[in-house]
Design a protein around this motif. Structure first.
Motif, PDB file in Angstrom:
ATOM      1  N   ASP A   1       2.678  -3.280   9.753  1.00 18.79           N
ATOM      2  CA  ASP A   1       2.235  -2.341  10.795  1.00 18.79           C
ATOM      3  C   ASP A   1       2.271  -0.912  10.264  1.00 18.79           C
ATOM      4  O   ASP A   1       1.332  -0.134  10.479  1.00 18.79           O
ATOM      5  CB  ASP A   1       3.130  -2.447  12.028  1.00 18.79           C
ATOM      6  CG  ASP A   1       2.916  -3.740  12.802  1.00 18.79           C
ATOM      7  OD1 ASP A   1       1.858  -4.366  12.620  1.00 18.79           O
ATOM      8  OD2 ASP A   1       3.815  -4.120  13.570  1.00 18.79           O
ATOM      9  N   ASP A   2       3.361  -0.545   9.592  1.00 22.72           N
ATOM     10  CA  ASP A   2       3.494   0.809   9.056  1.00 22.72           C
ATOM     11  C   ASP A   2       2.431   1.109   8.005  1.00 22.72           C
ATOM     12  O   ASP A   2       2.048   2.259   7.815  1.00 22.72           O
ATOM     13  CB  ASP A   2       4.888   1.002   8.440  1.00 22.72           C
ATOM     14  CG  ASP A   2       5.985   1.091   9.493  1.00 22.72           C
ATOM     15  OD1 ASP A   2       5.651   1.389  10.666  1.00 22.72           O
ATOM     16  OD2 ASP A   2       7.158   0.857   9.155  1.00 22.72           O
ATOM     17  N   ALA A   3       1.976   0.055   7.321  1.00 19.54           N
ATOM     18  CA  ALA A   3       0.925   0.232   6.309  1.00 19.54           C
ATOM     19  C   ALA A   3      -0.471   0.189   6.939  1.00 19.54           C
ATOM     20  O   ALA A   3      -1.469   0.212   6.219  1.00 19.54           O
ATOM     21  CB  ALA A   3       1.042  -0.844   5.239  1.00 19.54           C
ATOM     22  N   GLN A   4      -0.526   0.124   8.278  1.00 19.83           N
ATOM     23  CA  GLN A   4      -1.782   0.113   9.034  1.00 19.83           C
ATOM     24  C   GLN A   4      -2.665  -1.079   8.688  1.00 19.83           C
ATOM     25  O   GLN A   4      -3.892  -0.985   8.676  1.00 19.83           O
ATOM     26  CB  GLN A   4      -2.545   1.427   8.829  1.00 19.83           C
ATOM     27  CG  GLN A   4      -1.762   2.654   9.264  1.00 19.83           C
ATOM     28  CD  GLN A   4      -2.551   3.942   9.129  1.00 19.83           C
ATOM     29  OE1 GLN A   4      -3.767   3.953   9.255  1.00 19.83           O
ATOM     30  NE2 GLN A   4      -1.850   5.032   8.863  1.00 19.83           N
ATOM     31  N   VAL A   5      -2.017  -2.202   8.414  1.00 18.66           N
ATOM     32  CA  VAL A   5      -2.757  -3.437   8.187  1.00 18.66           C
ATOM     33  C   VAL A   5      -3.208  -3.977   9.545  1.00 18.66           C
ATOM     34  O   VAL A   5      -2.403  -4.012  10.484  1.00 18.66           O
ATOM     35  CB  VAL A   5      -1.861  -4.487   7.478  1.00 18.66           C
ATOM     36  CG1 VAL A   5      -2.613  -5.791   7.290  1.00 18.66           C
ATOM     37  CG2 VAL A   5      -1.373  -3.939   6.145  1.00 18.66           C
ATOM     38  N   PRO A   6      -4.466  -4.371   9.698  1.00 16.69           N
ATOM     39  CA  PRO A   6      -4.923  -4.902  10.986  1.00 16.69           C
ATOM     40  C   PRO A   6      -4.029  -6.046  11.459  1.00 16.69           C
ATOM     41  O   PRO A   6      -3.651  -6.923  10.667  1.00 16.69           O
ATOM     42  CB  PRO A   6      -6.344  -5.394  10.682  1.00 16.69           C
ATOM     43  CG  PRO A   6      -6.786  -4.576   9.516  1.00 16.69           C
ATOM     44  CD  PRO A   6      -5.548  -4.347   8.699  1.00 16.69           C
ATOM     45  N   SER A   7      -3.661  -6.024  12.727  1.00 18.48           N
ATOM     46  CA  SER A   7      -2.785  -7.071  13.262  1.00 18.48           C
ATOM     47  C   SER A   7      -3.535  -8.375  13.496  1.00 18.48           C
ATOM     48  O   SER A   7      -2.946  -9.461  13.392  1.00 18.48           O
ATOM     49  CB  SER A   7      -2.140  -6.601  14.563  1.00 18.48           C
ATOM     50  OG  SER A   7      -3.121  -6.236  15.516  1.00 18.48           O
TER      51      SER A   7
ATOM     52  N   LYS B   1      -5.336  -2.389  -1.437  1.00 15.34           N
ATOM     53  CA  LYS B   1      -4.983  -3.195  -0.268  1.00 15.34           C
ATOM     54  C   LYS B   1      -3.715  -4.028  -0.508  1.00 15.34           C
ATOM     55  O   LYS B   1      -3.420  -4.937   0.264  1.00 15.34           O
ATOM     56  CB  LYS B   1      -6.143  -4.142   0.073  1.00 15.34           C
ATOM     57  CG  LYS B   1      -7.447  -3.428   0.422  1.00 15.34           C
ATOM     58  CD  LYS B   1      -7.360  -2.722   1.742  1.00 15.34           C
ATOM     59  CE  LYS B   1      -8.630  -1.948   2.059  1.00 15.34           C
ATOM     60  NZ  LYS B   1      -9.824  -2.776   2.130  1.00 15.34           N
TER      61      LYS B   1
END
Length: 380
Positions: free
Chosen positions: A169-175, A279
């Motif tokens: 989440d902190d790395a802004q990876v799509p949930s 990524k």
């Protein structure tokens, strides 16, 4: 069994012929999974064996200079260029197979050895597992989040998954579309955890791709341990991080080619997998502690081969009535059990030998995982 011998006196193949009305083949279970769950096909390798991926930097935000008081070329901020580097991806795996099915073999197995079914079996049991194993290893190796190895238990597994998801989440990876990959023994921990509420209401289209449950928004895939890297704990990944091209899948069945009375089957597959440099943070890989032995000695006997924690089978010769066995594990939290036949021997204690071969087993265990070593000590 029919064991044919060809001109150089080497056996060609063994075929189980039948004179019964049996048309069934004992098929090994094939796990049908979809590689698109953990990788993407966003790049095209059409007409090329390599592709270049451009990685362009971004510009930082700054305060707009509304009054123009700042001595800079633009009120929007300092004007800097963007850097563009390239990542070259070249396919490395160009693999193939071939086999023949004799007409009589096909006839005398009640058509069970038909070329089409044999090819399907080859793809399901050999080709797909090789491609999948390669992919899982590449993704785990390229993970941008790799905490220290940790023993997973039914008490801590949920907290570890929650923590991993928080890091993504902190790395802004799509949930959406995150995938949790676990080996069977870790899946057992998930089922035994009092903290985990698994959703098993999975659409059939997802089940066909290997999904068996949902946990904390992740699709859960149970993968055989043999397909995963050594000491695999769990991995959460998103398909945006990995490219897994299957450039060529070429399968052929030749009927009665020159030199063969029957069918010749050929196959070729060109594939690879790449974790994109920008990524890597979309992959979280939790390894478990290594259960290898650090030391293993039986008196002053020479072990064959020379001891290596990665090797599990040894032999040794002795003329002694007893020898002291000492075994220590790499992971301090593991338990080590030594048995001389069925007799338990404490590490640092002597084992008594009977004449002839004496099987000694050393089991390193932690939680639901174990690793077994065997030494055949022959007393003369």
């Amino acid at each position: 069994m029919s064991n044919e011998v060809i001109g150089n006196n080497l056996p060609s193949r063994v075929v189980d012929l039948t004179d019964q009305y049996t048309n069934c083949v004992d098929e090994t279970f094939v796990k049908h999974s979809d590689l698109t769950l953990i990788s993407n096909q966003d790049m095209s390798w059409d007409g090329a064996h390599s592709v270049r991926v451009y990685k362009v930097t971004t510009s930082p935000m700054s305060d707009y200079d509304r009054s123009g008081a700042e001595s800079r070329a633009s009120r929007y901020g300092h004007i800097d260029g963007l850097d563009a580097t390239t990542e070259i991806m070249t396919l490395k795996n160009d693999r193939s197979f071939t086999f023949a099915i004799d007409k009589l073999d096909r006839d005398e197995t009640q058509q069970a050895m038909q070329a089409a079914t044999a090819l399907a079996r080859q793809i399901g049991l050999v080709v797909f597992p090789e491609v999948e194993k390669y992919l899982y290893n590449v993704v785990a190796e390229g993970a941008g989040n790799k905490p220290a190895p940790k023993a997973l238990t039914k008490e801590n597994i949920y907290d570890e998954i929650i923590e991993a998801n928080a890091i993504l989440d902190d790395a802004q990876v799509p949930s959406k579309n995150r995938v949790l990959i676990v080996p069977p023994k870790v899946y057992v921990l998930l089922k035994r955890s009092a903290d985990i509420m698994m959703s098993t209401d999975i659409a059939q289209e997802k089940r066909d791709k290997g999904v068996i449950a949902n946990i904390d928004g992740c699709q859960v895939i149970k993968v055989p341990e043999s397909q995963l890297p050594k000491n695999f704990g769990f991995m959460i990944t998103h398909p945006v991080a990995t490219v897994a091209p299957l450039k060529l899948r070429d399968y052929k069945i030749h009927a009665d080619p020159p030199g063969i009375s029957g069918d010749l089957v050929e196959g070729r597959v060109c594939y690879d997998a790449f974790v994109l440099d920008n990524k890597v943070k979309a992959i979280y890989y939790q390894e478990q502690p290594d259960l290898s032995l650090k030391t293993l000695t039986i008196g002053s006997l020479a072990l064959t081969p020379t001891f290596d924690g990665g090797v599990t089978n040894y032999t040794a010769d002795t003329t002694d009535a007893t020898n002291v066995i000492t075994a220590n594990a790499e992971y301090e939290g593991a338990t080590v059990t030594i048995k001389n036949g069925s007799t338990v021997v404490s590490s640092g204690s002597a084992a008594t030998w009977a004449s002839g071969p004496n099987p000694v087993t050393i089991t390193v265990k932690e939680g639901t995982r174990s690793k077994v070593y065997e030494v055949i000590v022959t007393k003369s």
